[in-house]
Design an enzyme around this catalytic site. Structure first.
Site, PDB file in Angstrom:
ATOM      1  CG  ASP A 279      -0.081   0.082   2.528  1.00 46.49           C
ATOM      2  OD1 ASP A 279       1.120  -0.482   2.473  1.00 46.49           O
ATOM      3  OD2 ASP A 279      -0.615   0.813   3.436  1.00 46.49           O
ATOM      4  CG  HIS A 301      -0.642 -11.020  21.729  1.00 46.92           C
ATOM      5  ND1 HIS A 301      -1.864 -10.438  21.878  1.00 46.92           N
ATOM      6  CD2 HIS A 301      -0.257 -10.645  23.352  1.00 46.92           C
ATOM      7  CE1 HIS A 301      -1.846  -9.603  22.927  1.00 46.92           C
ATOM      8  NE2 HIS A 301      -0.803  -9.592  23.682  1.00 46.92           N
ATOM      9  CB  VAL A 423     -12.250   4.113  25.052  1.00 48.06           C
ATOM     10  CG1 VAL A 423     -11.006   3.722  25.291  1.00 48.06           C
ATOM     11  CG2 VAL A 423     -12.218   4.691  23.683  1.00 48.06           C
ATOM     12  CB  SER A 473      -2.047  -8.345  26.372  1.00 46.71           C
ATOM     13  OG  SER A 473      -1.324  -7.302  25.569  1.00 46.71           O
TER      14      SER A 473
END
Length: 559
Positions: A279, A301, A423, A473
């Site tokens: 791109d 992950h 959020v 995470s």
């Protein structure tokens, strides 16, 4: 950045801190109770789990019927055919598999289970730069070129870019040196593992046995020093020689796998983007690029995150996700082995929103963000579409007001409130009530909403396997799963109402240690959040959304 955290439990005395997560291979003889500890009910067990089972019981006791919630996992990729995930993977209902056509006209060919924004016709990106590397490379000649007069003019003309460059330069210099030194140290330790095993001579790892060893040379002296540090650690003390060898070999391999790629991550001349993705990276308006490789080169992950949200028991494996009964996973590959790029993050958010995801999990972050405005536009787009974004707080044990982790929902740290209301930022907690905050977790009373289990979390990984991994995470998908449960049974909830329900109902620490670490001041409890949402926002009969909706009269133009 893909958060692969290293436990390095035996290296505490060598000055090594956590990188960004701790990872370990599962033991088939592991306590099955530990594998699912993050689901526990604090009231009855005194373990700060999220009370998963009781949440379902409460909602079902009210006669509510769940609707499937699609959760977009913006991550390193997902093994969509993992036995513990395959039944809960989203399938695009408007796309015909394998016909090479864009059947639904969304700009992405054969996007059956999601999309990959870090791949192209020439393959998939594995290792990519850190963002600080990209910033230094782009602006070094602009602000510190050969012409000092022009440098000063550029610095005055672009103050925001110059400030970002100086921050990136400082971090680039520091982190690249740390990475190189760490790799060298772990390589050296790896070389003396055979000597350590030989010196134990079949005896268990104890301080007494180590003290009795008389090294014959410098290499053995180093081996004894490492053994002495390992023998002080509760997780290693008393292990047999064979078990110690297995543990340290796995840990050192994890360390080398983490620090090895950083030679490329901090290389100013390395950039795989153009050759692989193809791109125009500087064109942020460009959207139709990538491929449909949902897994990518290393989906550890993303697969682990997905299992925490929607994993299902598989054979002898008891692991299950918080939203295993109600969620489908959409894989949106966004995060390489390195830092995610802002263009990809923005496009991933828009893709997931446009294709029906109601919740997005974003377990990534970085210290600088040259395209933050594009990402913020995507945040606003998601808010306007009623989509909740759940984000990991980060693993540097820092106050995020002092050390921003992008993407952030605060445009300025001095702002009283975030610029969007969709959020939800998550810190990591442990199963130890006396040390409830995970040692690596970031925090802030204003900018982190809640904490959730994020240490020693057992979940799915590629090749149909399971592992324990630590990190914010892992805490983020726990909360994404919790949000999916609430939204499945009460579909009319807005992102702001979900956030309020989870924050207001958190279980506070018995030692008040969480009061100043997040808004909620405690650990998420899905059952209490369900009660809060039901009583505060649900107004109707069971069996439908139950939300009170304001009716708007439409104007009809009569001709």
């Amino acid at each position: 950045m893909k958060k692969v955290l290293l436990a390095a439990v035996f290296l505490a005395g060598f000055g090594f801190s956590h990188a960004q997560s701790a990872k370990g291979v599962s033991d088939p003889n592991e306590d099955k109770d530990l594998m699912t500890w993050y689901h526990k009910d604090f009231t009855t067990t005194k373990v700060y789990g999220v009370n998963t089972a009781n949440a379902y019981k409460f909602l079902e006791s009210k006669g509510l019927k769940p609707k499937t919630v699609v959760v977009g996992v913006l991550d390193s990729g997902v093994q969509v055919d993992h036995p513990g995930l395959v039944k809960n993977i989203w399938t695009n209902p408007n796309e015909v598999p394998g016909n090479g056509k864009d059947d639904d006209g969304n700009g992405y060919v054969d996007d059956i289970h999601g999309w990959n924004f870090i791949g192209g016709k020439n393959g998939d990106i594995d290792i990519d730069n850190m963002e600080v590397t990209r910033v230094v490379k782009k602006y070094k000649s602009v602000f510190e070129g050969d012409d000092s007069t022009q440098n000063k003019a550029n610095q005055a003309k672009m103050p925001e870019e110059f400030a970002m460059y100086m921050k990136a330069k400082e971090l680039f210099t520091k982190k690249s040196v740390e990475a190189r030194q760490s790799f060298q140290m772990y390589s050296m330790i790896n070389e003396v593992i055979p000597a350590m095993v030989k010196l134990l001579n079949g005896k268990p790892l104890t301080p007494e046995n180590v003290a009795a060893i008389k090294p014959a040379d410098q290499k053995e002296a180093m081996a004894v020093q490492i053994l002495g540090q390992a023998a002080q650690n509760p997780e290693l003390k008393g292990k047999s020689s064979a078990d110690f060898q297995k543990s340290i070999t796995e840990e050192i391999k994890g360390a080398l796998d983490h620090f090895g790629p950083q030679a490329k991550q901090y290389d100013l001349n390395y950039d795989p983007r153009e050759e692989i993705v193809g791109d125009n990276y500087e064109d942020y308006s460009e959207k139709s690029y990538g491929n449909n490789h949902y897994q990518g080169p290393d989906a550890t992950h993303g697969t682990h995150v997905s299992g925490i949200i929607a994993g299902l028991p598989n054979g002898q494996e008891v692991q299950y996700g918080v939203a295993s009964k109600v969620a489908k996973i959409m894989s949106v590959r966004t995060v390489p082995n390195g830092d995610e790029r802002d263009k990809d993050v923005a496009n991933a958010i828009r893709y997931a929103v446009d294709n029906g995801a109601r919740i997005l999990n974003m377990s990534f972050g970085k210290p600088v963000s040259p395209g933050k405005n594009v990402v913020w536009d995507a945040f606003k787009y998601a808010q306007d579409k009623g989509v909740l974004l759940v984000k990991a707080a980060g693993n540097e044990n820092e106050d995020v007001a002092e050390h921003l982790a992008y993407p952030t929902n605060f445009k300025n740290v001095t702002d009283e409130k975030p610029f969007v209301d969709n959020v939800l930022v998550v810190g990591a907690s442990t199963n130890n009530s006396n040390a409830l905050k995970a040692s690596f977790s970031n925090y802030n009373k204003k900018m982190v909403n809640v904490f959730a289990p994020g240490q020693k979390i057992y979940s799915t990984v590629p090749e149909g396997k399971y592992e324990y991994i630590d990190g914010t995470s892992m805490a983020s998908p726990v909360v994404a799963g919790a949000a999916a449960v609430l939204l499945a049974y009460i579909p009319g909830l807005t992102p702001a109402q979900i956030i309020e329900s989870l924050v207001k109902s958190s279980n506070p620490s018995t030692t008040n240690q969480f009061n100043n670490l997040s808004q909620g001041g405690g650990v998420v409890d899905v059952e209490k959040a369900a009660e809060y949402a039901y009583h505060h926002f649900y107004q109707g009969k069971a069996g439908n959304s139950g939300m009170k909706v304001k009716k708007v009269k439409k104007k009809v133009n009569k001709k």
